[in-house]
Design an enzyme around this catalytic site. Structure first.
Site, short mmCIF file in Angstrom:
data_model
loop_
_atom_site.label_atom_id
_atom_site.label_comp_id
_atom_site.label_asym_id
_atom_site.label_seq_id
_atom_site.Cartn_x
_atom_site.Cartn_y
_atom_site.Cartn_z
CG ASP A 101 -1.93 1.24 1.08
OD1 ASP A 101 -2.43 1.58 -0.03
OD2 ASP A 101 -2.47 1.49 2.19
CD GLU A 127 2.52 8.07 4.97
OE1 GLU A 127 2.85 9.38 4.57
OE2 GLU A 127 1.55 7.43 4.28
CG ASN A 154 10.73 9.66 -1.62
OD1 ASN A 154 9.50 9.47 -2.32
ND2 ASN A 154 11.15 10.73 -2.07
CG ASP A 179 -0.45 15.66 -1.05
OD1 ASP A 179 -1.19 16.32 -1.67
OD2 ASP A 179 0.26 16.00 -0.20
CE LYS A 183 -0.42 27.16 -4.34
NZ LYS A 183 0.49 27.79 -3.46
#
Length: 286
Positions: A101, A127, A154, A179, A183
Site C-alpha cells: 500500500d 509512508e 519515499n 496527495d 498546483k
C-alpha cells in the site's frame, strides 16, 4: 495459473473480504447508511472499532498524533533510499504473496486487511511521514500481527529496490487517495510518476493487480492515463472479467477491498465521489 480476477458481482476472490463484511460488520454498514452529520474521526473510530487500537504512549483519541498533511517528496531530506529490511525478520513467512500500500497514511486500512484476510498474504505499508509509521508499527506489535510491516520510505526513491528484493511474489499494489498537489507546478510531487508505474509493471507478478483510487477526478484521471499507457502489460479488470461493474467512463462502481480508507470515509461524508481503477498484469514486459 493467473491470479484470480476481481469480480464485483460476487464475493471478492482477491481478498475474500466482502462476505466477512456482511457477517462481522453489520453495525458498521448501518452506520454508513445513517451517518449524516457525523464527524469523520468518529466514523473512522467506529468503522475500525474491531481493531481495538490503543493510544500510542498515552496519546488520546485513538492514538492521534499531529503530522504534516503535505510533504514534498522532492525535498533533499527524502532523497536517500531506505535500507532494505531482512524480510525473514519482518514477516513470519517472507515467501507469501505481498500486497504493498503506497502512501498508507495511518495504517488502519492495511492493518484491518492483515487481521481479517482469510488468504495467506503479507502486507507492506510505505509512508513518507515517519510519525505515522512509528504509530502504525506500535499498533502492529500491540496486535501481535506477523504478516504486516510499515516502513518509512519515499516510494519515488525506494520502491523498486524494496519490492525486487522481496522473496515472494508481488500480487497487489494499492495507491489510494494520494496527495493531489493541486498546483500545476507541484504536479511533479505527485506519487504516481512514470518511473514508479514502470517499476510496478515490471515487478508485479503475472496475474497481479493494481488498485488506484482518488476522490479528486483530475488526480484519478492522471493516474489512469499513466497506467493506461501500459495497456500491453496491464489490462483493466472489466476487460478480463465481464462481472466487474464500471460506469460509462470506466470507473469501478464499488470498493473491492471490503473496507474504506480514512480518506474515503471523510470524502464520502462530504458528499464526494470516489474514482477507482483496477488493473491486472496479463503479460510480462517485452
Amino acid at each position: 495459473m493467473g491470479y484470480p480476477v476481481l469480480s464485483l458481482s460476487k464475493p471478492c476472490p482477491l481478498l475474500h473480504l466482502s462476505m466477512r463484511i456482511h457477517r462481522h460488520r453489520k453495525s458498521t454498514t448501518s452506520l454508513r447508511r445513517c451517518s449524516g452529520g457525523a464527524r469523520s474521526p468518529d466514523v473512522v473510530e467506529r468503522e475500525y472499532a474491531d481493531l481495538n487500537l490503543k493510544p500510542m504512549y498515552g496519546v488520546s483519541n485513538m492514538g492521534h498524533v499531529r503530522i504534516r498533511q503535505h510533504v514534498n517528496p522532492l525535498s533533499s531530506s527524502f532523497t536517500e533510499p531506505v535500507q532494505v529490511p531482512e524480510w525473514k525478520e519482518v514477516f513470519r513467512d517472507s515467501t507469501l504473496p505481498l500486497m504493498v500500500d503506497i502512501g498508507c497514511g495511518s495504517g488502519r486500512f492495511l492493518i484491518w486487511l492483515a487481521k481479517n484476510s482469510v488468504e495467506p498474504r503479507n502486507y507492506l505499508g510505505l509512508e513518507i511521514r515517519q510519525k505515522l509509521v512509528q504509530r502504525s508499527q506500535f499498533w502492529v506489535k500491540e496486535l501481535g500481527l506477523e504478516n504486516i510491516y510499515f516502513l518509512f520510505a519515499n516510494v519515488s526513491v525506494s520502491f523498486d529496490q524494496l519490492v525486487s528484493s522481496y522473496p515472494g511474489s508481488l500480487k497487489l499494489v494499492s495507491i489510494l487517495c494520494p496527495d493531489p498537489h493541486f498546483k500545476k507546478r507541484h504536479h511533479k510531487r505527485r506519487v504516481v510518476q512514470a518511473p514508479l508505474v514502470d517499476s510496478i509493471s515490471k515487478n508485479l507478478s503475472l496475474g497481479g493487480q493494481v488498485l488506484l483510487q482518488s476522490d479528486v477526478l483530475e488526480v484519478a484521471s492522471d493516474m489512469r492515463d499513466q497506467f493506461d499507457a501500459y495497456s500491453d502489460v496491464l489490462e483493466h479488470v472489466d476487460h478480463i472479467d465481464s462481472n466487474v461493474l464500471c460506469d460509462a467512463e470506466g470507473w469501478l462502481l464499488h470498493n473491492p477491498m471490503g473496507t474504506r480508507t480514512e480518506r474515503e470515509i471523510h470524502a464520502e461524508l462530504e458528499g464526494a465521489r470516489i474514482y477507482r481503477r483496477m488493473y491486472q498484469k496479463t503479460k510480462q514486459p517485452s
